[in-house]
Design a protein around this motif. Structure first.
Motif, PDB file in Angstrom:
ATOM      1  N   ASN A 170     -14.628  -1.348  -5.790  1.00 19.89           N
ATOM      2  CA  ASN A 170     -13.184  -1.259  -5.607  1.00 19.89           C
ATOM      3  C   ASN A 170     -12.583  -2.636  -5.329  1.00 19.89           C
ATOM      4  O   ASN A 170     -11.563  -3.007  -5.907  1.00 19.89           O
ATOM      5  CB  ASN A 170     -12.857  -0.308  -4.451  1.00 19.89           C
ATOM      6  CG  ASN A 170     -12.594   1.107  -4.899  1.00 19.89           C
ATOM      7  OD1 ASN A 170     -11.466   1.467  -5.245  1.00 19.89           O
ATOM      8  ND2 ASN A 170     -13.638   1.920  -4.896  1.00 19.89           N
ATOM      9  N   SER A 185       0.862  -1.170   0.000  1.00 16.19           N
ATOM     10  CA  SER A 185       0.000   0.000   0.000  1.00 16.19           C
ATOM     11  C   SER A 185       0.900   1.222   0.000  1.00 16.19           C
ATOM     12  O   SER A 185       2.112   1.123   0.229  1.00 16.19           O
ATOM     13  CB  SER A 185      -0.905   0.020   1.232  1.00 16.19           C
ATOM     14  OG  SER A 185      -0.133   0.297   2.389  1.00 16.19           O
ATOM     15  N   THR A 224      -8.534  -4.193  -0.582  1.00 15.65           N
ATOM     16  CA  THR A 224      -8.173  -4.431  -1.985  1.00 15.65           C
ATOM     17  C   THR A 224      -6.822  -5.128  -2.096  1.00 15.65           C
ATOM     18  O   THR A 224      -6.622  -5.949  -2.992  1.00 15.65           O
ATOM     19  CB  THR A 224      -8.157  -3.118  -2.789  1.00 15.65           C
ATOM     20  OG1 THR A 224      -7.198  -2.207  -2.243  1.00 15.65           O
ATOM     21  CG2 THR A 224      -9.535  -2.464  -2.807  1.00 15.65           C
ATOM     22  N   THR A 225      -5.905  -4.830  -1.192  1.00 17.17           N
ATOM     23  CA  THR A 225      -4.625  -5.538  -1.236  1.00 17.17           C
ATOM     24  C   THR A 225      -4.809  -6.993  -0.809  1.00 17.17           C
ATOM     25  O   THR A 225      -4.192  -7.894  -1.385  1.00 17.17           O
ATOM     26  CB  THR A 225      -3.569  -4.855  -0.350  1.00 17.17           C
ATOM     27  OG1 THR A 225      -4.030  -4.794   0.996  1.00 17.17           O
ATOM     28  CG2 THR A 225      -3.264  -3.454  -0.837  1.00 17.17           C
ATOM     29  N   SER A 245      -3.749   7.176   0.264  1.00 18.82           N
ATOM     30  CA  SER A 245      -4.722   6.135  -0.014  1.00 18.82           C
ATOM     31  C   SER A 245      -5.021   6.047  -1.506  1.00 18.82           C
ATOM     32  O   SER A 245      -5.284   7.053  -2.165  1.00 18.82           O
ATOM     33  CB  SER A 245      -6.025   6.418   0.754  1.00 18.82           C
ATOM     34  OG  SER A 245      -6.949   5.382   0.542  1.00 18.82           O
ATOM     35  N   ALA A 246      -4.959   4.840  -2.050  1.00 15.44           N
ATOM     36  CA  ALA A 246      -5.129   4.637  -3.477  1.00 15.44           C
ATOM     37  C   ALA A 246      -6.369   3.794  -3.733  1.00 15.44           C
ATOM     38  O   ALA A 246      -6.300   2.567  -3.788  1.00 15.44           O
ATOM     39  CB  ALA A 246      -3.898   3.955  -4.064  1.00 15.44           C
ATOM     40  N   VAL A 247      -7.516   4.452  -3.852  1.00 11.48           N
ATOM     41  CA  VAL A 247      -8.758   3.772  -4.202  1.00 11.48           C
ATOM     42  C   VAL A 247      -9.368   4.489  -5.387  1.00 11.48           C
ATOM     43  O   VAL A 247      -8.988   5.616  -5.726  1.00 11.48           O
ATOM     44  CB  VAL A 247      -9.757   3.754  -3.015  1.00 11.48           C
ATOM     45  CG1 VAL A 247      -9.186   2.982  -1.838  1.00 11.48           C
ATOM     46  CG2 VAL A 247     -10.148   5.174  -2.599  1.00 11.48           C
ATOM     47  N   GLU A 259      -8.498   0.212   1.306  1.00 10.46           N
ATOM     48  CA  GLU A 259      -7.263  -0.082   0.585  1.00 10.46           C
ATOM     49  C   GLU A 259      -6.660  -1.406   1.047  1.00 10.46           C
ATOM     50  O   GLU A 259      -6.167  -2.196   0.237  1.00 10.46           O
ATOM     51  CB  GLU A 259      -6.251   1.044   0.788  1.00 10.46           C
ATOM     52  CG  GLU A 259      -4.964   0.844   0.001  1.00 10.46           C
ATOM     53  CD  GLU A 259      -3.974   1.950   0.259  1.00 10.46           C
ATOM     54  OE1 GLU A 259      -3.100   1.754   1.123  1.00 10.46           O
ATOM     55  OE2 GLU A 259      -4.077   3.007  -0.378  1.00 10.46           O
ATOM     56  N   LYS A 311     -11.167   4.785   4.228  1.00 16.04           N
ATOM     57  CA  LYS A 311     -10.500   4.618   2.938  1.00 16.04           C
ATOM     58  C   LYS A 311      -9.268   3.735   3.080  1.00 16.04           C
ATOM     59  O   LYS A 311      -8.987   2.897   2.220  1.00 16.04           O
ATOM     60  CB  LYS A 311     -10.100   5.983   2.363  1.00 16.04           C
ATOM     61  CG  LYS A 311     -11.256   6.804   1.835  1.00 16.04           C
ATOM     62  CD  LYS A 311     -10.772   8.141   1.287  1.00 16.04           C
ATOM     63  CE  LYS A 311     -11.946   8.992   0.815  1.00 16.04           C
ATOM     64  NZ  LYS A 311     -11.512  10.337   0.361  1.00 16.04           N
ATOM     65  N   ARG A 312      -8.524   3.935   4.170  1.00 18.25           N
ATOM     66  CA  ARG A 312      -7.344   3.101   4.382  1.00 18.25           C
ATOM     67  C   ARG A 312      -7.743   1.646   4.615  1.00 18.25           C
ATOM     68  O   ARG A 312      -7.069   0.720   4.167  1.00 18.25           O
ATOM     69  CB  ARG A 312      -6.515   3.614   5.562  1.00 18.25           C
ATOM     70  CG  ARG A 312      -5.930   5.005   5.406  1.00 18.25           C
ATOM     71  CD  ARG A 312      -5.242   5.215   4.066  1.00 18.25           C
ATOM     72  NE  ARG A 312      -4.140   4.326   3.810  1.00 18.25           N
ATOM     73  CZ  ARG A 312      -2.842   4.635   3.972  1.00 18.25           C
ATOM     74  NH1 ARG A 312      -2.513   5.824   4.428  1.00 18.25           N
ATOM     75  NH2 ARG A 312      -1.903   3.781   3.676  1.00 18.25           N
TER      76      ARG A 312
END
Length: 255
Positions: free
Chosen positions: A105, A90, A166-167, A94-96, A163, A159-160
Motif C-alpha cells: 500500500n 484522507s 500513504t498520505t 479508510s481508503a486502502v 492511510e 488501517k487509519r
C-alpha cells in the motif's frame, strides 16, 4: 483571533459559498489556516464541515469566493492539481487497498512521482529501492511490525494509521484529515491523536473531528461552523466558552 501577515497563512479562503439547488451548504466562509499548525473544523450535524473540506481540496467547486494556497489562487484548479501542489487529504472511510500488504500500500503511494500513473510493470528488484523509505514511513506511524500483513485483516485503527502513512508518502505540505478518530476505541483514539501530533511537527494539518477531547488536546486554532457559516474561532478555551457555540451544540449530537 491572532493577527498575522499573508506569509503566515498556508490557506486563505475568502467569501467561500456553495449552493445545492438554492440551499447554501456553506455561506460566506472566511478561513485562514496558519502554516505549521493544527487547525480543527468542528460543528453540529449539517454545519458544512465536509463541504468546506471538499471546496478546499477542489472535490467541489465554490459557487462564490476564492481560495489561495501559499499566496496562489487555486480556486479554479482540479483536485489532482491541488494534490500535486502539496495538499493531500484522507477520507472519513479508510481508503486502502484491502488485498495488498501494508508495505505494498505504501509502495503504491511512493510510485506516484508525477501524480498521474503507477508503475505496476516494474520488477520487484527495481521497486526494492523504495523499501527503506517504506519502512521509514511505517515506523513513523507505528506500523513497521505490520508491514507484511494484508490490509484487510488490520484492526480499524491500524488501517487509519496505514492511510496516514500513504498520505505521508506523497510528501504533503498540508494534510487534511476527515474524521481521523471516527469509530475508534479509546486506545486507538489515543494512538492516532499522538500520530497526528507527530506528523504535524513539520507540516500543516487541517482536520474535521468530532471528538472534542482530541480537538482540545491537539488544535492550535478551532473554527466552529453552524448552518454553513463561521460561528466562532479561536483556541479551545475561547470557543468552548462562547455562548453561541454552546447553544449550537445543545439538543443535537455531533455527526
Amino acid at each position: 483571533m491572532q493577527q498575522g501577515t499573508a506569509d503566515d497563512y498556508i490557506i486563505e479562503a475568502s467569501g467561500l459559498s456553495r449552493y445545492f439547488y438554492g440551499f447554501a451548504a456553506v455561506k460566506d466562509v472566511d478561513l485562514k489556516v496558519r502554516r505549521n499548525t493544527i487547525h480543527a473544523l468542528i460543528g453540529p450535524n449539517g454545519a458544512g464541515k465536509t463541504t468546506t473540506f471538499n471546496l478546499i481540496t477542489k472535490f467541489l467547486q465554490p459557487s462564490e469566493g476564492t481560495i489561495r494556497y501559499n499566496g496562489e489562487d487555486i480556486t479554479a484548479l482540479k483536485p489532482e492539481e491541488v494534490a500535486r501542489k502539496g495538499i493531500v487529504r484522507s477520507f472519513q472511510i479508510s481508503a486502502v487497498f484491502p488485498r495488498m500488504s501494508v508495505r505494498e500500500n505504501v509502495r503504491m503511494a511512493l510510485q506516484r512521482p508525477t501524480g498521474t500513473s503507477y508503475r505496476f510493470w516494474q520488477s520487484e528488484r527495481t521497486l526494492g529501492v523504495l523499501n527503506d523509505r517504506i519502512d521509514e514511513l511505517l515506523d513513523a506511524v507505528g506500523m513497521l511490525s505490520y508491514r507484511n500483513h494484508v490490509a484487510v485483516n488490520l484492526p480499524y485503527g491500524r488501517k487509519r494509521a496505514l492511510e496516514i502513512a500513504t498520505t505521508l508518502a506523497l510528501d504533503p505540505e498540508m494534510l487534511l484529515l476527515d474524521e481521523p478518530t471516527s469509530g475508534m476505541g479509546h486506545e486507538d483514539v489515543d494512538r492516532i491523536a499522538e500520530l497526528i501530533r507527530k506528523v504535524a511537527s513539520d507540516r500543516t494539518v487541517l482536520m474535521v473531528e468530532h471528538n472534542l477531547s482530541v480537538v482540545s488536546a491537539l488544535s492550535d486554532t478551532i473554527t466552529v461552523l453552524a448552518q454553513g457559516r463561521v460561528l466562532a474561532e479561536g483556541n479551545y478555551e475561547t470557543v468552548s466558552r462562547d455562548p453561541r457555540v454552546v447553544e449550537a451544540y445543545i439538543g443535537g449530537a455531533d455527526d
